[in-house]
Design an enzyme around this catalytic site. Structure first.
Site, PDB file in Angstrom:
ATOM      1  N   SER A 220      85.803 -55.598  -5.359  1.00  0.00           N
ATOM      2  CA  SER A 220      87.216 -55.907  -5.118  1.00  0.00           C
ATOM      3  C   SER A 220      87.885 -56.184  -6.449  1.00  0.00           C
ATOM      4  O   SER A 220      87.363 -56.925  -7.283  1.00  0.00           O
ATOM      5  CB  SER A 220      87.357 -57.095  -4.164  1.00  0.00           C
ATOM      6  OG  SER A 220      86.637 -58.225  -4.615  1.00  0.00           O
ATOM      7  N   GLY A 222      91.367 -57.074  -6.869  1.00  0.00           N
ATOM      8  CA  GLY A 222      92.658 -57.730  -6.734  1.00  0.00           C
ATOM      9  C   GLY A 222      93.774 -56.719  -6.538  1.00  0.00           C
ATOM     10  O   GLY A 222      93.677 -55.808  -5.715  1.00  0.00           O
ATOM     11  N   GLY A 225      93.163 -52.867  -6.354  1.00  0.00           N
ATOM     12  CA  GLY A 225      92.478 -52.224  -5.239  1.00  0.00           C
ATOM     13  C   GLY A 225      90.995 -52.543  -5.188  1.00  0.00           C
ATOM     14  O   GLY A 225      90.571 -53.675  -5.412  1.00  0.00           O
ATOM     15  N   GLY A 251      89.506 -61.076  -0.131  1.00  0.00           N
ATOM     16  CA  GLY A 251      88.262 -60.359  -0.407  1.00  0.00           C
ATOM     17  C   GLY A 251      87.302 -60.401   0.768  1.00  0.00           C
ATOM     18  O   GLY A 251      86.552 -59.447   1.007  1.00  0.00           O
ATOM     19  N   ASP A 252      87.323 -61.507   1.516  1.00  0.00           N
ATOM     20  CA  ASP A 252      86.469 -61.621   2.695  1.00  0.00           C
ATOM     21  C   ASP A 252      86.938 -60.666   3.789  1.00  0.00           C
ATOM     22  O   ASP A 252      86.124 -60.049   4.482  1.00  0.00           O
ATOM     23  CB  ASP A 252      86.482 -63.060   3.214  1.00  0.00           C
ATOM     24  CG  ASP A 252      86.130 -64.071   2.131  1.00  0.00           C
ATOM     25  OD1 ASP A 252      85.313 -63.734   1.251  1.00  0.00           O
ATOM     26  OD2 ASP A 252      86.681 -65.180   2.167  1.00  0.00           O
TER      27      ASP A 252
END
Length: 314
Positions: A220, A222, A225, A251-252
């Site tokens: 990930s 941020g 993308g 992110g989860d």
């Protein structure tokens, strides 16, 4: 069905203020409480989208009772392991431009018996699962080999396993060869031991991990993308978000979307597009709220198999 393990969950309180000024008294414009911890967030996101999931986590003290109530309200099936200590409460301070400041407590001290009970509960819940995902930091008392031991025992049962963590437990878990890892940009740099300023650097680091036996590396990035690398391809996906509210749990939600896609037979590129859509939707929501199907409307992930390696990451 996807099983999540969160050995150090939290009650997440999000407080919205106009601007954070050190040493000053602030008046909140709003606040909310959500069940938190990486694996808990993954299960919440899956449940919100109608995907079968079980969250395994410790539960103790007043915060543990609150966690159980919040998960029941969210419709998340759970296996709660009683522990003597109280769960932690984490504070997120949110500003109007999306800036998030987090204050995370360490979590309860777990005894060796409580650590073993968490591992046993996860293995019991994993019977018939398509994925087991171990997420987040370890609480005091848990050995740094905890995730590595879990990976070994889950893979012995022929079940796919993913890990999303950082610090000392992560390289040990990676050495046990999980099927999938999902570090963010900074966590990947920490894992490989050097800075990764460009997308090409991230791709090269991910390819090295795949060559060492990890089937899928999803990073990930941020606002830049996400990148997914397998032995056969490297795929980048991103979505434009013009009004971010909170990055907590994004992110989860991305990991939840990825596992949902892979568990339902999507090609890796399509699973990554789903992941980025879910993660981007989470950024548009307050606190650590997870997206429902209606929150995905209007969010489009752009996917490319030829990402620009010279892109300097923010």
């Amino acid at each position: 069905m996807i099983v999540t393990l969160t050995p150090n969950p939290s009650i997440d309180r999000a407080i919205v203020i106009d601007a954070l000024l050190r040493g000053e008294v602030h008046r909140a414009t709003s606040s909310r409480i959500d069940p938190g911890g990486k694996g808990v967030n993954v299960s919440r996101a899956l449940a919100a989208q109608g995907t079968a999931t079980i969250a395994v986590l410790p539960s103790g003290g007043p915060e543990g009772h609150l966690m159980d109530e919040l998960l029941d309200t969210a419709g998340v099936a759970r296996r709660s392991v009683p522990v003597a200590g109280s769960l932690r409460m984490n504070i997120s301070v949110l500003e109007p431009d999306g800036t998030t400041t987090k204050l995370n407590e360490p979590g309860p001290q777990l005894s060796p018996a409580e650590v073993d009970a968490l591992l046993t509960a996860t293995l019991d819940a994993a019977d018939g699962a398509s994925w087991v995902v171990a997420c987040g930091s370890l609480p005091p008392g848990a050995p740094t080999t905890f995730y590595a031991d879990l990976v070994t025992r889950v893979r012995e049962r022929g079940i796919r396993v993913a890990v999303d963590s950082s610090g000392a437990p992560m390289p040990l878990a990676v050495a046990a060869r999980p099927n999938l890892i999902k570090p963010n940009h900074e966590e990947l740099a920490e894992l490989v031991g050097h800075d990764l300023p460009t997308l090409g650097d991230v791709r090269a680091a991910a390819r090295d991990l795949v060559a060492d036996g990890i089937e899928v590396v999803a990073v990930s990035l941020g606002s830049d993308g996400a990148l997914l690398v397998t032995a056969d391809e490297a795929v980048h996906a991103g979505a434009a978000i013009t009004a971010p509210l909170s990055t907590v749990g994004a992110g989860d939600c991305m990991l939840a979307g990825l596992l949902h896609g892979l568990s339902t037979g999507m090609r890796p590129a399509d699973a990554l597009a789903t992941a980025v859509t879910w993660g981007s939707a989470a950024v548009t929501l307050p606190g650590s709220r997870v997206p429902t199907p209606s929150d995905l409307v209007g969010i489009h992930a752009e996917v490319t198999h030829s990402p620009d390696p010279s892109l300097v990451l923010r």
